[in-house]
Design a protein around this motif. Structure first.
Motif, PDB file in Angstrom:
ATOM      1  N   UNK A 160      64.817  45.267  40.539  1.00 48.30           N
ATOM      2  CA  UNK A 160      63.516  44.855  41.085  1.00 48.30           C
ATOM      3  C   UNK A 160      63.598  43.476  41.719  1.00 48.30           C
ATOM      4  N   UNK A 161      64.355  42.564  41.105  1.00 43.78           N
ATOM      5  CA  UNK A 161      64.489  41.221  41.660  1.00 43.78           C
ATOM      6  C   UNK A 161      65.239  41.207  42.976  1.00 43.78           C
ATOM      7  N   UNK A 162      66.320  41.979  43.042  1.00 42.09           N
ATOM      8  CA  UNK A 162      67.135  42.015  44.263  1.00 42.09           C
ATOM      9  C   UNK A 162      66.402  42.723  45.387  1.00 42.09           C
ATOM     10  N   UNK A 163      65.855  43.900  45.084  1.00 41.76           N
ATOM     11  CA  UNK A 163      65.110  44.647  46.102  1.00 41.76           C
ATOM     12  C   UNK A 163      63.893  43.859  46.571  1.00 41.76           C
ATOM     13  N   UNK A 164      63.168  43.263  45.615  1.00 42.07           N
ATOM     14  CA  UNK A 164      61.972  42.498  45.972  1.00 42.07           C
ATOM     15  C   UNK A 164      62.288  41.315  46.869  1.00 42.07           C
ATOM     16  N   UNK A 165      63.395  40.613  46.582  1.00 39.27           N
ATOM     17  CA  UNK A 165      63.778  39.458  47.393  1.00 39.27           C
ATOM     18  C   UNK A 165      64.139  39.876  48.818  1.00 39.27           C
ATOM     19  N   UNK A 166      64.883  40.965  48.944  1.00 36.97           N
ATOM     20  CA  UNK A 166      65.293  41.439  50.270  1.00 36.97           C
ATOM     21  C   UNK A 166      64.073  41.846  51.095  1.00 36.97           C
ATOM     22  N   UNK A 167      63.189  42.622  50.484  1.00 41.06           N
ATOM     23  CA  UNK A 167      62.005  43.101  51.207  1.00 41.06           C
ATOM     24  C   UNK A 167      61.064  41.945  51.541  1.00 41.06           C
ATOM     25  N   UNK A 168      60.977  40.951  50.647  1.00 42.86           N
ATOM     26  CA  UNK A 168      60.144  39.776  50.918  1.00 42.86           C
ATOM     27  C   UNK A 168      60.629  39.055  52.176  1.00 42.86           C
ATOM     28  N   UNK A 169      61.940  38.898  52.287  1.00 42.30           N
ATOM     29  CA  UNK A 169      62.511  38.235  53.470  1.00 42.30           C
ATOM     30  C   UNK A 169      62.237  39.058  54.726  1.00 42.30           C
ATOM     31  N   UNK A 170      62.375  40.380  54.626  1.00 40.03           N
ATOM     32  CA  UNK A 170      62.110  41.251  55.779  1.00 40.03           C
ATOM     33  C   UNK A 170      60.645  41.139  56.206  1.00 40.03           C
ATOM     34  N   UNK A 171      59.737  41.103  55.221  1.00 37.34           N
ATOM     35  CA  UNK A 171      58.309  40.964  55.537  1.00 37.34           C
ATOM     36  C   UNK A 171      58.026  39.636  56.231  1.00 37.34           C
TER      37      UNK A 171
END
Length: 415
Positions: free
Chosen positions: A98-109
């Motif tokens: 969740x931390x890794x996926x969330x960080x990646x998607x946050x940057x994409x957003x």
């Protein structure tokens, strides 16, 4: 011995699939009411084209990072961890994922919001071309860039929601994930009926409602994760063995499970060069196409992936084969009649559902032509949804990629 277990397993899968289908049906009905409200408000003109464009881009990335590729990579890895390792190891995997996926998607957003004009120019090049030449359609480019900046955060919240839904599916809890999309639809319907008609820019209200619906969906599923005692603090861990395995499976799966979405995106790019309304016609026909896909194919593929992931194909190939065969036969039994029914009743369905307010009889005819062209692939699309789970369960993500590349190339050539 394996063959004796097949009927019981099929009955269990059918029960889970029926629950998921029932909840998904409720969600699709609300989704249809949402589309009716939006069609009545916006019709199929300039405003509708722009909103559907701003809606489609975050949803395209959602299919990549949330429901499709991620789920197919994550569910087998989580299932194996749950079966073979301790509960603490499972919680650690969920925390790091969740931390890794969330960080990646946050940057994409964040990048999507900052670079929304660039993203709009890329996926709506026809509008950008009109804008650069001072043509009237350039207005679409300006409005779409604004709306895309508003809707991109939806991707972050819906990705975390999809992660929670995948966890619940592994634990055999299919009802909550299936009913969660109802939350978004209720929020959108409320905005389209009560708030947007009074606003100077209805599209902007709908865009904010989309993000609010994403937040509400995440808040809806979190209590179920908490009850399983799996609600953990997200931590970024790019090199965690489980995360490495998930991203190794996910990268090729991005292409393997998203061919239809990539094709839809290609269609959107090409439609930006066509007359006003083209993107709207594609959207309305696609929404009707998604109705049987969402109720039948998604329900069956959702329950079959955890079941297949629990089967060791080397030790029990017959059980694996029979489980997958059950899904194939059921999806064809439902998909083929659905396609034939839509071919026969396409105009009537569109008139009854959408022909209100700003949506005219001309819009019905043009959307009907788009639906007729799309419906020929319905049974095949539904079948792919199930078959690709067979590859995902044995962690083979390369074969679907090769098939997808052929499909995408064919779509571009025929377009």
């Amino acid at each position: 011995m394996a063959s004796k277990n097949v009927p019981a397993k099929s009955a269990k899968l059918l029960k889970a699939g029926s629950i998921t289908a029932l909840m998904t049906f409720a969600s699709r009905i609300l989704g249809m009411l949402r589309d009716i409200a939006i069609a009545s408000l916006l019709g199929a003109g300039l405003m509708a084209d722009v909103f559907f464009f701003a809606n489609r881009i975050p949803n395209f990335f959602r299919r990549l990072f949330a429901e499709g590729a991620f789920a197919q990579a994550f569910v087998p890895v989580m299932t194996k961890t749950k079966q073979e390792q301790s509960f603490e190891d499972l919680k650690d995997l969920l925390s790091k994922t969740s931390g890794t996926l969330g960080a990646i998607v946050f940057v994409i957003c964040a990048l999507g919001m900052v670079l929304s004009p660039v993203v709009t120019a890329l996926f709506g090049y026809g509008w950008y071309q009109a804008y650069s030449q001072g043509a009237s359609d350039g207005e679409k480019f300006v409005e779409a860039s604004l709306l895309l900046r508003v809707t991109f955060p939806y991707l972050f919240f819906i990705t975390l929601t999809a992660l929670c839904s995948s966890i619940l599916n592994v634990y055999g809890k299919f009802a909550i994930p299936a009913v969660t999309p109802c939350i978004l639809n209720v929020v959108m319907i409320g905005a389209a009926v009560f708030i947007a008609p009074k606003a100077s820019d209805p599209n902007l209200i709908l865009a904010y409602a989309m993000v609010a619906g994403g937040v509400a969906q995440l808040l809806f599923v979190l209590p179920s994760i908490w009850r399983l005692k799996l609600l953990t603090l997200p931590r970024f861990a790019w090199h965690h063995p489980g995360v490495v395995r998930i991203r190794t499976l996910m990268i090729p799966a991005l292409f393997g499970v998203s061919a239809s979405q990539l094709n839809l995106l290609v269609n959107t790019i090409l439609a930006s060069f066509l007359a006003t309304g083209a993107i709207s016609y594609l959207y309305y026909s696609d929404r009707l196409l998604e109705f049987p896909i969402g109720i039948f194919a998604v329900a069956i593929s959702t329950v079959i992936l955890p079941a297949l992931s629990r089967i060791n194909i080397k030790e029990d190939p017959l059980r694996y084969q029979n489980t997958l065969d059950w899904g194939v036969r059921l999806v064809l039994l439902l998909g083929i009649p659905s396609a034939l029914g839509m071919v026969a009743l396409r105009e009537s369905i569109l008139r009854v559902i959408f022909m209100h307010g700003a949506f005219t009889s001309e819009h019905v005819l043009l959307s009907s032509a788009s639906l007729l062209a799309s419906i020929s692939g319905l049974a095949a699309i539904m079948l792919v949804r199930v078959l690709v789970q067979g590859f995902a369960a044995i962690q083979d993500t390369k074969t679907p990629v090769r098939c997808s590349m052929v499909a995408i190339a064919a779509n571009i050539i025929f377009n």
